[in-house]
Design an enzyme around this catalytic site. Sequence first.
Site, PDB file in Angstrom:
ATOM      1  N   GLU A  30       0.705  -1.168  -0.043  1.00 42.98           N
ATOM      2  CA  GLU A  30      -0.015  -0.075   0.011  1.00 42.98           C
ATOM      3  C   GLU A  30       0.918   1.241   0.157  1.00 42.98           C
ATOM      4  O   GLU A  30       0.662   2.373   0.778  1.00 42.98           O
ATOM      5  CB  GLU A  30      -0.962  -0.056   1.116  1.00 42.98           C
ATOM      6  CG  GLU A  30      -1.960  -0.832   1.046  1.00 42.98           C
ATOM      7  CD  GLU A  30      -3.057  -0.664   0.164  1.00 42.98           C
ATOM      8  OE1 GLU A  30      -3.147   0.640  -0.364  1.00 42.98           O
ATOM      9  OE2 GLU A  30      -3.917  -1.703  -0.361  1.00 42.98           O
ATOM     10  N   ASP A  31       2.021   1.476  -0.916  1.00 41.05           N
ATOM     11  CA  ASP A  31       2.502   2.510  -1.083  1.00 41.05           C
ATOM     12  C   ASP A  31       3.702   2.920  -0.014  1.00 41.05           C
ATOM     13  O   ASP A  31       4.206   3.999   0.015  1.00 41.05           O
ATOM     14  CB  ASP A  31       1.834   3.597  -1.428  1.00 41.05           C
ATOM     15  CG  ASP A  31       1.211   3.580  -2.813  1.00 41.05           C
ATOM     16  OD1 ASP A  31       1.597   2.998  -3.559  1.00 41.05           O
ATOM     17  OD2 ASP A  31      -0.148   4.162  -2.719  1.00 41.05           O
TER      18      ASP A  31
END
Lengths: 283, 1159
Positions: free
Chosen positions: B780-781
Amino acid sequence: MNGSAHVGDQNAPRVRIRSLDKTNVDFVLSNTSLSVANSLRRVMIAEVPTMAIDLVEFYENTTVLADEYIAHRLGLIPLVSHTVDKFKYTRDCTCAEYCKECSVEFTLHIKCTESGTRTVYSSELISSNKDVVPVLETEDDRGAILVKMRKGQELNVHCIAKKGVAKEHSKWSPCAAVAFEYDPHNNLRHLDYWYEKSIKDEWPLSKNALEEQERDPSAPFDYKAEPTTFYFNVETIGCLDPQEVVTKATRVLQEKLGGLQLALDEDQAPDAAANVDDGEPWV
Amino acid sequence: MQVDRLTSGPYEHERLHNGEHDAAELLGVPSNSLDIKKLSDPIPTAADKWQLLPAFLRVKGLVKQHIDSFNYFIEVDLKKIVKANELVTSDVDPGFYLKYTGIRVGMPERLDPDAANRSITPHECRLRDMTYAAPVAVDIEYTRGKSRVIRKGVVIGRMPIMLRSARCVLTGKNEAEMAQMQECPLDPGGYFIVRGTEKVILVQEQMSKNRIIVQKDSKGFMGANVQSSTHELKSKTYVYIKNNRLYLKHNMIAEDVPLVVAMRAMGMTADKEIAQLIAGIDPLYLDMLSPTLEEGAASKIFTQRAALEFIGAKVKGIGRRQGAPRRTPHEDALDVLANVVVAHVPVNSSDFRAKCVYMAMMARRVLQAVSKGEDTDDLDYLGNKRLELAGQLIALLFEDLFKRFNSDLKLNVDKVLKKPNLARAFDVYNQLLCHGDLITQGLTRAISTGNWSLKRFKMDRAGVTHILSRLSYIAALGMMTRISSQFEKTRKVSGPRALQPSQWGMLCPADTPEGELCGLVKNLALMTHITTDDEEEPIRRVAFALGVEDASLITGTELHAPGTHIVFLNGLILGITRSAQRFVWHFRTLRRSGRIPAFVSIYIDDHRNSVNISADNGRICRPVIIVENGKSRVKDEHIQQLMRDEMQFDDFLRLGLIEYLDVNEENDTNIAIYENEIKPYTTHLEIEPFTLLGAVAGLIPYPHHNQSPRNTYQSAMGKQAIGAIAYNQLNRIDTLLYLMVYPQQPMVKTKTIELINYDKLPAGQNGSVFVMSYSGYDIEDALVINKASLDRGFGRCQVMRKFTAIVRKYANGTYDRVLGAPTTPDGTVLDKYSQVDDDGMAAPGVRLENGQVYLNKQSPVDGGNDINAGTGAADTVEYRPTPMTFKYPDHGYVDKVMITTSETDQTLIKFLLRQTRRPELGDKFSSRHGQKGVCGIIVQQEDMPFTDRGIYPDIIMNPHGFPSRMTVGKLMEFVASKAGAVKGELQYGTCFGGSRMEDMCRILVEHGYSYTGKDYVTSGITGEPVGAYIFNGATYYQRLKHMVADKMHARARGPRAVLTRQPTEGRSRDGGLRLGEMEKDCLIGYGASMLLLERLMISSDVFEVHVCEGCGYIGYKGWCQMCRSSKSMVPIKIPYACKLLFQELQSMNILPRLMMENI
């Protein structure tokens, strides 16, 4: 490294130095396994002790930079650490705060009285120990810039340099970059080249490729083959000589293994049960 | 392969070659594609025309629109306002008058009495919480008794001064002088300093005034409306068609009036004349008009008198002034028609003809729209919009205040003159002086609160001004180019929010916020200029000289004759021309030669057969190069001269090489983007296509390769990046200041970056970034960050906070005092006070822990307003401690202490407290492509993967960030900055240009890297190569202001609110973590009733009450006051809020009873 190996042994690891200068050593480590070579690399980066400024007392700071800022910059100055083995880690020392056994003191007191900009260099740090001084490349090198001052500004600090390892903070790392490679021809097929048209055109060979033979493409692939030769290039930041970094790193590695060996031996001894949780046996 | 060196300089704009790159070609294998390539290359002519941009910015600065507007107000508008309101007379003494003969605004001055040097710098105002204002002086002429007195330079108030405007001390100063004044030379100015805070008056977007807009109203009737705006009033007039009949509608007239009746009331009684004016001789329009004329005939109103009586009966009564004679309906109607309906068309001595023609024009527009099948005007078209700037807004405010000032003055004059037998001749000068506060207070209050309320125009706007965001240089700059729209955000129409094609080059297509204000808040593009008013009279004369026939001399037939164009000036009908093309050409030629102001626009509207000349304020325009006979007028030699500093931007304008086009005129031109695209019909050439982006979106490298929302996201995030704020950042004492310890300019720059000086005040660092997955802490980044990089100062920042204390003086003569640290009876100082010096303050450099005092202040117990309470003698006054304590979990240092006096002569102490923070888990970072991520794990350097050259990453980014985001620009930034790094030069990623990927790949290959940007990477943990080749390069990363240290919060027990006894809310009050509505629903659904009970009551505001089983009333300690017994009391546990509710109900005569039951 192998306990049974000794100098001249055909199976012992070999080191061949290809080039060596003030900040760089290029060597080939052979007759050993990948895990050993990588361990050596990791130790050189993270566990070779050096000296670096760790505490800074500010008596006067009227420069534009904040205290923490200057303290951080002081910490990152490489100090000549050939004598680092003579020092103890402060945590092992008997003194309360710091002493000559475990630290070197530096002072820096500069006030700008001229009308222009007064640049303060790391070479202006006055050391209490002639062997531990800021690294200078040449005779007339003035070192790293610490801060720039204008008229009326003053910096008066007292720094304490301590022995440490880069695991704790990278200011204690003796290395700038450690290049590491093996199997330049990809004979072992540890790699899966990505290419558009031709591997040969698109992936230039490294200079280490001259050291090894390319596998005969018609020969059957030996899936059991292991890498044995490793090409290192260690670049230092000047606090230790490159060869020193390598030798110190092997020593650190040996000590760690030695400690482990000792612990295992004691474990097998009949009265081992008595002193199982006895602190850190390898230190 | 050869590279065409002519076209590969860093500044050269080139169109990127599309199509795939041939790997062999990149590797230097000769190819035969050379000739084809040559053909598609731009022709190298006046190649450096982008050099006009810095020249433009040097003349205009980045916020020229604000400054120009304010200067216009100070130099021109102010004088006009005074001229319009110059006379003050008295109702009592007809011989008295006061006349303003002039007005001036001086340079900013300090208010401190006895100051030797009265000049003041903006920075001093910021520090001392003062207003950066200059005196407004008037010249007056008035009567004193029998004599006439002339006075010059009477100060009537103080005007806040816009920084860098004509009246600012910073204007025209060089860098050294700026430094002397502690001012940043890169600061754009354009804002005000009011009571120590920097305030920006945002640009306001509105519909244009005095222009006919054809639109369908809510009932579906086609109508033309015009919003008239004069100095006196604003009003909106409608002409609409209902059942094929035209009507006039206006707020002041209760009922809609048939258009024919209205025309008759204005003296145009003949049907034929009306028909001619509206329809000309076009049979189509005449047919459409016939129902209207029939209705006029049916109404039996044939004379002007009758029509006026008819309208007069419908005129709404306005609050007439007392004493004014009651007027007849006929007079009412005449007054409304002359002064309110289509108010901007002047009526001189009852000559209504111009107004008749104008109304006929409106009617014609309606018929035109109906006949062409609902051909309405586009309300969102930028040419129908006007931007209102600081100057205009302040002018409105000032006029209002000046009128009020004069009416107050008049009342006072009347009061004094009423007295019989004055001892001395009355001198109005003294009266004038004591009214000075009205204007000063009015202006400062409006700017500092942002409430613009003008009763005259029924204007009541809030949020006009904003505090200038100093989070980063870009944030401040972005704020100065922001445009806020007047549309309500609740309306569910997409029109006003959508990107309009007419915004090209004027407003930035990327820079708009997300969420509710999306598309309503816009930003100016880089070269946009907003016009100020130009004088109409000279333009009118020029138009007549160029053959325009005066509208008042021609009939309707001539007006609408085929081949004739009606000439409008600022929405008013000026006349007609029979050769519109030639007229416009002549007009433009005059403008290009400087005979007409450069910002006057002219264009032909072929749909309406009109030529429109605009010289009003608020039009958006931009400069473009003029093309003549298929050749750009700007030649290489001009650019050479520009680069040698022999020519300035204004010279280009003066020589007619470039000109400003507003949105409407732009529609009348044919603008080529590149020089090689010039066709025979081309009229203009863009200076540089990348100027269509604004200052903030201009930071993005290769934005033309990104998915468009990503550029929008970056435009929002660039403003949150921590970096350098200004050159004077260390001298500033701001409420909150984030500074990066080692900011770097980006490896991949853009021309915009250089133009806005982002390279001098950057916000971010170039990190070595590997795109690979590592450790699983990067989903998630999330980013993996190298610990060694952090040790060496990557992402390190300082947070400075201001704390202000005022040492007050009270009405009763007592005052606050600041004392040294108090000692305990045994002579020691508590740790809490250990950092306080003898002067009661913590010294700069001192370390503060949570809870420690940095200002030991004490206030009198009775500070009150009761003047008689104390004598003020210190020994008799009781004090209570009111210290200021450091309230942050992490330690901080005192950076600065400032002691001064404010404008009101109170002692002001400001503390600047500093924290230095290295990035930690959860801190937010972002690249320049809208790719934000938090730090997921910090990894030791030896565990990091590395390339065969021993290069380690600072940041590892997960490759899953790319496929869905489609930020190809980021990939290109990787390659370009890697190439720049290996070659040792900066690269350019300018929009629609920049360093070419081909060149970048070639550099990589030349230095022994793969042209793909990928490298052979070894795992630091095992020493084995990682399975894939890793894409890596240096990428500019911004550290965003959202830091865990500011947000981390947890609580077990803690403070409670007094009233409800529930836990307090919010981190700042050590509040509880709310189990909200949705969480509650989950627990209900799950059936965890005991958990619900615990969360909602036991852990919150449980309270034991004693309830009487007999009466159900809440008793007290086992006693029921109602039953006067303790017989049947039972304790129950209820939320305290519930108990509170019952008691509140009781106080309202509602008695809730708690009925007990066994379960």
